[in-house]
Structure formats: C-alpha cells, structure tokens
Design an enzyme around this catalytic site. Structure first.
Site: not given
Ligand code: F6P
Length: 553
Positions: A164, A216-220, A222, A277-278, A363, A394, A516
């Site tokens: 999101g 959102k979490t600042f822990t993702t 990637e 997030g979404r 999701e 097409h 994850k």
């Molecule tokens: O892994 C799924 C998810 O939590 C989504 O719901 C969210 O949009 C995405 O990861 C990114 O999360 P964040 O904004 O915390 O980095």
C-alpha cells in the site's frame, strides 16, 4: 460482532440458493433486455460527485439479476448487518478486531470536517494538520523554494515503499498524470530486487533528488533495505550527514524507527495505526501524489473519495452503488461459482488500477476464517485481475468470450479524454470497443448467425459465441482527481460489503506473515557458506543450487 457465524446460515442466503436454482443460468441477458425495455434504467445507478457535479454511470443491467435478485441480495446485506458494520466504521469503532484497530481511512478524506473520533478523541485536527504540512511542503518543493544540499531545486522524487505504500501512490500519480508537474521525475522503488533501486538511482542526481521513505510500520524489510541503499548512495555524493534533512522525508506512523534511520522528526509526515496499508494513499503516504499534482488537486482527490463515502453512508441499500457492486460479487462467487473478477479500464492512464485493486481486494478478502473464528462454509474473495483495454482484448479476452469460465467483468471508461488527438478519433475508437465488448459478451453469436456469414460447417462451432457473460459498465465524465477519488472509494466500499457479508475481517493481513518470517530465516542461510538441509528436499535442493550458482559456497 454480528450475531451470525456463517453467511450461508442466513435466511436470505437460503432464499438466494433457491432463487439461483430457479433463475440460475436460465436467465438470458439479451432476452431480459428484449422483455424489459426499461432494464437499463432500472438496473443502472448514477453517482453525482458533489465536488464537480460530474456524473458517473454504474450500469449493472448486464448482470444476472432481476427485481427479485436485488431484493434478496439487499435482504442478505441487512441480515449480515452490512449497514451496522458500515456505521461502526464511520464511528471509529475497532472493527479490525484482530489488530484492535479502527478502520478509519474515511477520516483522511473528511473534507467536510465531520466530527470523527477514535477512543473518544477527535482525529480531525491531526488529519488536517498533516494535510497542512503536506500542502506547505509540496508547495515549497514544487516552487523550487525547497532546495537540495547544493542549493538546487528538486526535480526528482523517489518514493521508496511497498504494498500500500507503493501501489496507491504509483497508481494515482499515473492516473492523474495530466495534472502532474511534467518537469518532475517520479520513481517508485518497491522491489527488493536491487535492479529496481539501481535503475532509479541511475536516473537521479543526488543534488536534486528527494527520497520519500513510505512505510506505515517503518520495519518492512524491503523498504528499510532500499532506503538504506538510497541513503548510502546519497552520502557517497553529499559526504555530509546533515544533507540528509534536505533529501529524505519519512511517511510513517513509527517515529522511533524514523528517527533511528536518521530522518529528522520535522521531516516526518505521520498518520495513525487506524489507516490500513492498502487504504493509505489518502494519508501522508500520498505525498508523492501531492508533490506531483499539487495540493489543490490532491484535495479534490480526497474530496472525491469523501463524496463516495457520503453516498455509501447515507444511501439506502437498493440505491447504494458500492453495496450493489459488493452484493453482485457475492452473488457470482457464491451462487454461480465464479472464481475471478476482471477489471479492465479503457484508459491508458489507469494502467496500474487493476494492480492497485488486486491488493485492495485480495489482501482484504483473501480470508477463510469468519469473525467468530470458524472456517467459512462458502468461497470468499475472488481473484481480481485486469489490464487496460484495448490491449487486453488482444491478449486474454479470448477466454472471456469463448472459454469455459464465468468471469464477471467491470469495464471503465471516461467519456472525455485528456488527449483528444486526431479530432478525438482515438477516443471514439476506444469507446466503441468499450461498448462492443460488453455487448459481444452478452449477445454472443449463434451457429445460425455464423452459418449465415458463410462459414464452412466444420468452422461453425469454433466461430460460435455462447454469450450471456455478465459485465458492469462504469462510465465517467472524465478522470479528474475527484472522479478517481470516488472510483477508488467505490471499490473500497464494495470490498467492505463483500467482507461484511462473508463475515470475515477484511482489515487485517496475517496471511503475509509466514512467507516473511521464512524468508528472514533463509536469508541468514544465504549469508553463510555450506549446504543447507533443514528444509523439505525441494527447498533445500533449490537453496543449495542457488548458492552454487551464485558462488556462495
Ligand atoms: O506485507 C503486507 C503489508 O503489510 C501491506 O499490508 C502493506 O501495505 C505493506 O506490507 C507495506 O507495509 P509498510 O507500509 O508498513 O511498509
């Protein structure tokens, strides 16, 4: 929590089963139109967007419905307490009960300043103050007043986020490109594949690039990895840590992690945990959009979403457009066995819209456990997919027309193009395809018609189209910020309605966790040399083959 466990226990569900047996596939859409000259008027709804008074038609008439179907579906919505859940959402109740959170993205686009509270505390002031910050900041960047560490204006924005925190911003900035600042380059880096970041950096000048770390979490994993790579690249050029303040901002709920990363609190645009997030493009996560299209357009986008919220909140079920969309989806999934939902915009600017809707829908409703904790006795979330037409025609439309699957489809078109080139010829061709596809899917072509065209006998079955394939046609005036806002909110509330009927929690996303955590474990195995053996034979075999190929021995 509603007083029912399984939607299939509701009496309207049972009536719908019976109704389906009677109506079922015996409904022939083209005959239904022949029998009822008012079918289009009866089953289409017009949404008037308060922002600009533009009208969007939602034509549900080419669906497997009769008066009775609608009446029973609305009864189902009543028995499933869709209205109560909706009202709870608008009241800021914690309807995302597995995460103990309100579901309050509607408060982010509350452009009329309705009183809105969570835990007895108004959220309106905080939302407006972040919007004010976004306004000031975007105006400074767009005007060139905000400069980089060598005094040059910003000309490149790199949004680093995933899910999101990426799909909404990228989709909306593409959809609203006609309103965009054309001399501002936008990059969206989401993938952990180093290629994504490398390509964006290759195209960026550190002196004039602004990084938005959107999480959102600042822990993702990637996003933090990509953000650290960007920071390293930046510091290799700028040399001075203090320059970060001019080039990195954070869009997040997690102040502690943002500060740890090295971004000044002043450069943080916050939001609350009640923003899923979404649904976060309406929040500070939308800053890239705001920078690109300007605050006034961003505000219209929010106001367009709010106009659809108002409609969803106040309109009786029979007239309630997103409720009808959601009910139809349940009707097809659970009574006709449809597995998919196709959304095809006849609009090149909306090319990322289906990708955005994939997260929103799948999701949210890719769940199998009811709110009472039991496994559902029916199918839930459809597989949503799509591509813009006419390209999609097409490629995979063949399956829609002559395949064995039932694929309920939404077609979207705006009457007015942003690019009426060649005397609007392209737009008329585009529109003619939009009408023709829905018509062809419905009327099909009989063997007699094929024969009458002179086809050889052996080709007749191959050239026959069974027809009777349902579509919903959405016809807007023009894809403006307000129209897009309303369209997104339509799909959000439609998804909400589906989840409410299925009695699942559409607002958590535990299903992404397992992959994850396994990836984290495997990552450490890839950091060390030697063969692994702790997985199933296939996974271990593949990891070992990878290590060999990648030279990790
Ligand atoms: O892994 C799924 C998810 O939590 C989504 O719901 C969210 O949009 C995405 O990861 C990114 O999360 P964040 O904004 O915390 O980095």
């Amino acid at each position: 929590m509603p007083g029912f466990a399984q939607a299939s226990d509701l009496s309207a569900w049972k009536s719908l089963m019976k109704h389906h047996q009677e109506l079922g596939r015996s409904i022939v859409l083209k005959d239904a139109f022949a029998e009822d000259p008012k079918r289009f008027e009866k089953f289409s709804r017009t949404f008037t967007n308060e922002v600009d008074k533009s009208e969007t038609i939602f034509d549900f008439s080419k669906n497997f419905i009769t008066d009775e179907t609608l009446q029973l579906l609305c009864q189902l919505a009543r028995e499933a307490k869709v209205e109560e859940l909706r009202d709870d959402m608008f009241k800021g109740e914690k309807i995302n009960f597995t995460e103990k959170r309100a579901v309050y993205h509607v408060a982010l686009r509350n452009t009329e300043n309705w009183p809105m509270q969570v835990d007895g505390k108004s959220v309106v002031e905080e939302v407006n103050s972040v919007l004010e910050h976004m306004k000031e900041f975007s105006e400074e960047v767009r005007s060139g007043k905000w400069t980089g560490y060598t005094g040059k204006a910003i000309d490149t924005v790199v949004n680093i986020g995933i899910g999101g925190s990426d799909l909404g911003p990228v989709m909306v900035s593409e959809a609203l490109k006609p309103y965009g600042k054309r001399d501002m380059k936008l990059h969206f880096v989401s993938n952990i594949d180093g290629t994504h970041m490398a390509e964006a950096l290759r195209d960026s000048n550190p002196e004039t690039t602004l990084f938005l770390v959107a999480s959102k979490t600042f822990t993702t994993a990637e996003t933090t990895t990509n953000a650290n790579t960007a920071k390293k690249w930046f510091l290799e050029h700028a040399k001075d840590e203090s320059a970060i303040a001019k080039h990195f901002v954070a869009l997040s709920t997690n102040e502690a992690e943002v500060t740890k990363f090295g971004i000044d609190k002043k450069n943080m645009f916050g939001f609350a945990d009640w923003v899923g997030g979404r649904y976060s493009v309406w929040s500070a996560i939308g800053l890239s959009v705001c920078l690109y299209i300007g605050y006034d357009n961003f505000h219209d986008f929010l106001a367009g979403g709010h106009a659809m919220d108002k409609h969803f909140k106040e309109t009786p079920l029979e007239q309630n457009i997103p409720v009808l969309g959601g009910l139809l989806s349940v009707w097809y999934s659970d009574f006709f066995g449809a597995q998919t939902h196709l959304v095809s915009p006849f609009d090149q600017y909306l090319h990322r819209f289906p990708a955005y809707l994939q997260q929103l829908s799948m999701e949210s409703n890719g769940k199998a456990i009811t709110r009472s904790g039991d496994y559902v006795k029916y199918t839930t979330g459809a597989i949503l997919f799509g591509e813009p037409a006419t390209n999609a025609q097409h490629s995979f439309y063949q399956l829609l027309h002559q395949g064995t699957k039932l694929i309920p489809t939404d077609f979207i078109l705006a009457a007015e193009s942003h690019n009426p080139i060649e005397n609007n010829k392209h737009q008329k061709m585009l529109a003619s395809n939009y009408f023709a596809q829905a018509e062809a899917l419905m009327i099909g072509k009989t063997p007699e018609e094929v024969r009458a065209e002179g086809a050889a006998d052996e080709l007749v079955p191959h050239k026959t189209f069974l027809g009777n394939r349902p579509t919903t046609s959405i016809l807007a005036q023009k894809i403006t910020p307000a129209t897009l806002g309303a369209l997104i909110a339509y799909y959000e509330h439609m998804t909400f309605t589906e989840g409410a009927i299925w009695n699942i929690n559409s607002f958590d996303q535990w299903g992404v966790e397992l992959g994850k955590s396994l990836a984290k474990k495997i990552q450490s195995e890839l950091e060390t040399s030697g063969e692994v053996s702790g997985h199933d034979a296939s996974t271990s075999g593949l990891i070992n083959a990878f290590k060999k190929k990648a030279g990790i021995n």
